[in-house]
Design a protein around this motif. Structure first.
Motif, PDB file in Angstrom:
ATOM      1  N   GLY A   1       0.747  -1.169   0.001  1.00 24.78           N
ATOM      2  CA  GLY A   1       0.061  -0.151  -0.002  1.00 24.78           C
ATOM      3  C   GLY A   1       0.819   1.286   0.020  1.00 24.78           C
ATOM      4  N   LEU A   2       2.205   1.286  -0.450  1.00 27.29           N
ATOM      5  CA  LEU A   2       2.860   2.249  -0.475  1.00 27.29           C
ATOM      6  C   LEU A   2       2.590   3.173  -1.686  1.00 27.29           C
ATOM      7  CD1 LEU A   2       6.328   0.390   0.333  1.00 27.29           C
ATOM      8  CD2 LEU A   2       4.912   1.806   1.800  1.00 27.29           C
ATOM      9  N   LYS A   3       2.513   4.597  -1.554  1.00 31.11           N
ATOM     10  CA  LYS A   3       2.341   5.422  -2.559  1.00 31.11           C
ATOM     11  C   LYS A   3       3.447   5.499  -3.511  1.00 31.11           C
ATOM     12  CE  LYS A   3       2.160  10.508  -2.968  1.00 31.11           C
ATOM     13  NZ  LYS A   3       1.845  11.646  -2.040  1.00 31.11           N
ATOM     14  N   LEU A   4       3.244   5.591  -4.625  1.00 33.37           N
ATOM     15  CA  LEU A   4       4.132   5.497  -6.007  1.00 33.37           C
ATOM     16  C   LEU A   4       3.908   6.618  -6.700  1.00 33.37           C
ATOM     17  CD1 LEU A   4       3.374   1.647  -7.070  1.00 33.37           C
ATOM     18  CD2 LEU A   4       5.259   2.478  -5.714  1.00 33.37           C
ATOM     19  N   ASP A   5       4.826   7.621  -6.372  1.00 33.65           N
ATOM     20  CA  ASP A   5       4.835   8.915  -7.298  1.00 33.65           C
ATOM     21  C   ASP A   5       5.052   8.725  -8.604  1.00 33.65           C
ATOM     22  OD1 ASP A   5       3.940  10.579  -4.937  1.00 33.65           O
ATOM     23  OD2 ASP A   5       5.911  10.725  -4.346  1.00 33.65           O
ATOM     24  N   MET A   6       5.535   7.794  -9.025  1.00 33.87           N
ATOM     25  CA  MET A   6       5.906   7.571 -10.597  1.00 33.87           C
ATOM     26  C   MET A   6       4.563   7.475 -11.259  1.00 33.87           C
ATOM     27  SD  MET A   6       7.428   3.579 -10.846  1.00 33.87           S
ATOM     28  CE  MET A   6       8.414   3.719  -8.968  1.00 33.87           C
ATOM     29  N   TYR A   7       3.435   7.264 -10.704  1.00 32.47           N
ATOM     30  CA  TYR A   7       2.041   7.118 -11.383  1.00 32.47           C
ATOM     31  C   TYR A   7       0.980   8.120 -10.891  1.00 32.47           C
ATOM     32  CZ  TYR A   7       3.750   2.265 -12.300  1.00 32.47           C
ATOM     33  OH  TYR A   7       4.724   1.118 -12.867  1.00 32.47           O
ATOM     34  N   HIS A   8       0.373   8.592 -11.712  1.00 32.66           N
ATOM     35  CA  HIS A   8      -0.582   9.627 -11.366  1.00 32.66           C
ATOM     36  C   HIS A   8      -1.837   9.360 -12.514  1.00 32.66           C
ATOM     37  CE1 HIS A   8      -2.324  13.249  -9.663  1.00 32.66           C
ATOM     38  NE2 HIS A   8      -2.595  13.489 -10.785  1.00 32.66           N
ATOM     39  N   TYR A   9      -3.089   9.247 -11.581  1.00 38.43           N
ATOM     40  CA  TYR A   9      -4.226   9.030 -12.583  1.00 38.43           C
ATOM     41  C   TYR A   9      -5.239  10.113 -12.167  1.00 38.43           C
ATOM     42  CZ  TYR A   9      -1.921   4.474 -11.602  1.00 38.43           C
ATOM     43  OH  TYR A   9      -1.025   3.381 -11.676  1.00 38.43           O
ATOM     44  N   VAL A  10      -5.896  10.380 -13.483  1.00 30.36           N
ATOM     45  CA  VAL A  10      -6.962  11.473 -13.371  1.00 30.36           C
ATOM     46  C   VAL A  10      -8.305  10.985 -14.160  1.00 30.36           C
ATOM     47  CG1 VAL A  10      -7.479  13.958 -13.754  1.00 30.36           C
ATOM     48  CG2 VAL A  10      -5.162  13.357 -13.156  1.00 30.36           C
ATOM     49  N   LEU A  11      -9.277  10.685 -13.549  1.00 34.45           N
ATOM     50  CA  LEU A  11     -10.645  10.592 -14.342  1.00 34.45           C
ATOM     51  C   LEU A  11     -11.352  11.946 -14.532  1.00 34.45           C
ATOM     52  CD1 LEU A  11     -12.918   8.610 -15.209  1.00 34.45           C
ATOM     53  CD2 LEU A  11     -13.612   8.457 -12.949  1.00 34.45           C
ATOM     54  N   TYR A  12     -11.641  12.171 -15.716  1.00 36.80           N
ATOM     55  CA  TYR A  12     -12.429  13.351 -16.138  1.00 36.80           C
ATOM     56  C   TYR A  12     -13.628  12.856 -16.468  1.00 36.80           C
ATOM     57  CZ  TYR A  12      -7.876  15.779 -16.810  1.00 36.80           C
ATOM     58  OH  TYR A  12      -6.546  16.123 -16.435  1.00 36.80           O
ATOM     59  N   GLU A  13     -14.845  13.732 -16.940  1.00 35.60           N
ATOM     60  CA  GLU A  13     -16.078  13.392 -17.398  1.00 35.60           C
ATOM     61  C   GLU A  13     -16.077  12.467 -18.372  1.00 35.60           C
ATOM     62  OE1 GLU A  13     -19.048  16.778 -16.179  1.00 35.60           O
ATOM     63  OE2 GLU A  13     -17.366  17.624 -17.393  1.00 35.60           O
ATOM     64  N   ASN A  14     -15.180  12.647 -19.579  1.00 33.44           N
ATOM     65  CA  ASN A  14     -15.115  11.873 -20.777  1.00 33.44           C
ATOM     66  C   ASN A  14     -13.967  11.352 -21.165  1.00 33.44           C
ATOM     67  OD1 ASN A  14     -13.815  14.150 -21.351  1.00 33.44           O
ATOM     68  ND2 ASN A  14     -15.131  14.647 -23.025  1.00 33.44           N
ATOM     69  N   SER A  15     -13.002  11.172 -20.202  1.00 35.01           N
ATOM     70  CA  SER A  15     -11.757  10.445 -20.414  1.00 35.01           C
ATOM     71  C   SER A  15     -10.963  10.126 -19.040  1.00 35.01           C
ATOM     72  CB  SER A  15     -10.708  11.331 -21.393  1.00 35.01           C
ATOM     73  OG  SER A  15     -10.344  12.674 -20.512  1.00 35.01           O
TER      74      SER A  15
ATOM     75  N   GLN B   1       2.968   8.154 -16.403  1.00 37.08           N
ATOM     76  CA  GLN B   1       3.928   7.200 -15.682  1.00 37.08           C
ATOM     77  C   GLN B   1       5.313   7.987 -15.810  1.00 37.08           C
ATOM     78  OE1 GLN B   1       3.589   3.656 -17.880  1.00 37.08           O
ATOM     79  NE2 GLN B   1       1.594   3.125 -17.029  1.00 37.08           N
ATOM     80  N   GLY B   2       6.234   7.614 -15.045  1.00 35.95           N
ATOM     81  CA  GLY B   2       7.569   7.962 -14.994  1.00 35.95           C
ATOM     82  C   GLY B   2       7.959   8.857 -13.827  1.00 35.95           C
ATOM     83  N   ILE B   3       9.552   9.055 -13.822  1.00 32.34           N
ATOM     84  CA  ILE B   3       9.973   9.814 -12.764  1.00 32.34           C
ATOM     85  C   ILE B   3      10.660  11.056 -13.496  1.00 32.34           C
ATOM     86  CG2 ILE B   3      11.603  10.177 -10.887  1.00 32.34           C
ATOM     87  CD1 ILE B   3      10.839   7.266 -10.236  1.00 32.34           C
ATOM     88  N   ALA B   4      11.684  10.529 -14.261  1.00 34.99           N
ATOM     89  CA  ALA B   4      12.773  11.715 -14.904  1.00 34.99           C
ATOM     90  C   ALA B   4      12.027  11.719 -16.344  1.00 34.99           C
ATOM     91  CB  ALA B   4      14.084  10.994 -15.174  1.00 34.99           C
ATOM     92  N   GLN B   5      11.315  11.133 -17.063  1.00 35.90           N
ATOM     93  CA  GLN B   5      10.626  11.377 -18.170  1.00 35.90           C
ATOM     94  C   GLN B   5       9.103  10.879 -18.106  1.00 35.90           C
ATOM     95  OE1 GLN B   5      12.304   9.515 -21.688  1.00 35.90           O
ATOM     96  NE2 GLN B   5      10.562   9.912 -22.894  1.00 35.90           N
ATOM     97  N   LYS B   6       8.342  11.711 -17.966  1.00 32.10           N
ATOM     98  CA  LYS B   6       6.804  11.566 -17.713  1.00 32.10           C
ATOM     99  C   LYS B   6       5.867  11.305 -19.287  1.00 32.10           C
ATOM    100  CE  LYS B   6       6.456  13.353 -13.424  1.00 32.10           C
ATOM    101  NZ  LYS B   6       5.834  12.568 -12.368  1.00 32.10           N
ATOM    102  N   THR B   7       5.525   9.930 -19.087  1.00 24.32           N
ATOM    103  CA  THR B   7       4.598   9.824 -20.385  1.00 24.32           C
ATOM    104  C   THR B   7       3.139   9.666 -19.834  1.00 24.32           C
ATOM    105  OG1 THR B   7       6.230   8.373 -21.112  1.00 24.32           O
ATOM    106  CG2 THR B   7       4.034   8.240 -22.205  1.00 24.32           C
ATOM    107  N   THR B   8       2.295  10.747 -20.604  1.00 22.64           N
ATOM    108  CA  THR B   8       0.800  10.469 -20.295  1.00 22.64           C
ATOM    109  C   THR B   8       0.176  10.046 -21.265  1.00 22.64           C
ATOM    110  OG1 THR B   8       1.161  12.436 -19.056  1.00 22.64           O
ATOM    111  CG2 THR B   8      -1.085  12.144 -19.718  1.00 22.64           C
ATOM    112  N   GLN B   9      -0.703   9.141 -21.126  1.00 23.75           N
ATOM    113  CA  GLN B   9      -1.693   8.502 -21.890  1.00 23.75           C
ATOM    114  C   GLN B   9      -3.136   9.046 -21.535  1.00 23.75           C
ATOM    115  OE1 GLN B   9      -0.535   4.424 -21.882  1.00 23.75           O
ATOM    116  NE2 GLN B   9      -0.824   4.380 -23.836  1.00 23.75           N
ATOM    117  N   SER B  10      -4.006   9.374 -22.511  1.00 23.31           N
ATOM    118  CA  SER B  10      -5.336   9.656 -22.284  1.00 23.31           C
ATOM    119  C   SER B  10      -6.130   8.945 -23.163  1.00 23.31           C
ATOM    120  CB  SER B  10      -5.535  11.442 -22.392  1.00 23.31           C
ATOM    121  OG  SER B  10      -6.896  11.623 -22.076  1.00 23.31           O
ATOM    122  N   ILE B  11      -7.338   8.376 -22.484  1.00 27.54           N
ATOM    123  CA  ILE B  11      -8.190   7.692 -23.571  1.00 27.54           C
ATOM    124  C   ILE B  11      -9.739   8.206 -23.228  1.00 27.54           C
ATOM    125  CG2 ILE B  11      -6.696   5.643 -23.952  1.00 27.54           C
ATOM    126  CD1 ILE B  11      -8.467   4.246 -21.929  1.00 27.54           C
ATOM    127  N   PRO B  12     -10.573   8.261 -24.230  1.00 28.00           N
ATOM    128  CA  PRO B  12     -12.005   8.384 -24.099  1.00 28.00           C
ATOM    129  C   PRO B  12     -12.619   7.561 -23.250  1.00 28.00           C
ATOM    130  CG  PRO B  12     -11.209   8.838 -26.214  1.00 28.00           C
ATOM    131  CD  PRO B  12     -10.112   8.214 -25.740  1.00 28.00           C
TER     132      PRO B  12
END
Length: 130
Positions: A24-38, A43-54
């Motif tokens: 149950g340790l917090k992993l700062d290398m991941y961040h998740y956001v739920l919007y109304e339609n996506s 992911q990442g620490i030094a190089q962050k990659t973001t994927q967004s899907i509808p």
């Protein structure tokens, strides 16, 4: 957590860092956001990659919670997409069943909005023919 994202103007329905399913340790290398339609996964620490899907591209979801995950209320939520070009997404979250329910609710609301738009469009077209 419901608020307004100042950068994009999209309404945030849920937001969380990642959590390890082991302890149950917090992993700062991941961040998740739920919007109304996506949904957005960063992911990442030094190089962050973001994927967004509808949300309408999510065909199915499955959760995986091990013994330690049940103790620490953490697990994996796998989002299976309809589009072969998009990879399936795995999220390491607290309370994956609750997150899955939030995504399902957001998908249902988006679908209702879509149906309302279609009905209004059809009603306007029907009025034009008279």
């Amino acid at each position: 957590m419901k608020n307004q994202n100042q950068n994009s103007g999209k309404k945030i329905l849920w937001e969380s860092p990642g959590f390890s399913p082991l302890f149950g340790l917090k992993l700062d290398m991941y961040h998740y956001v739920l919007y109304e339609n996506s949904i957005s996964v960063t992911q990442g620490i030094a190089q962050k990659t973001t994927q967004s899907i509808p949300l309408h591209w999510i065909a199915a979801m499955e959760t995986q919670v091990g013994i330690l995950g049940r103790i620490f209320h953490c697990g994996r939520l796998r989002l299976i997409t309809r589009q072969y070009k998009l990879p399936n997404l795995e999220m390491l979250v607290k309370n994956p069943e609750q997150v899955q329910a939030l995504i399902e609710e957001a998908k249902d609301q988006e679908h209702k909005k879509y149906l309302n738009r279609q009905n209004r469009r059809l009603a306007r077209q029907g009025g034009d023919e008279k």
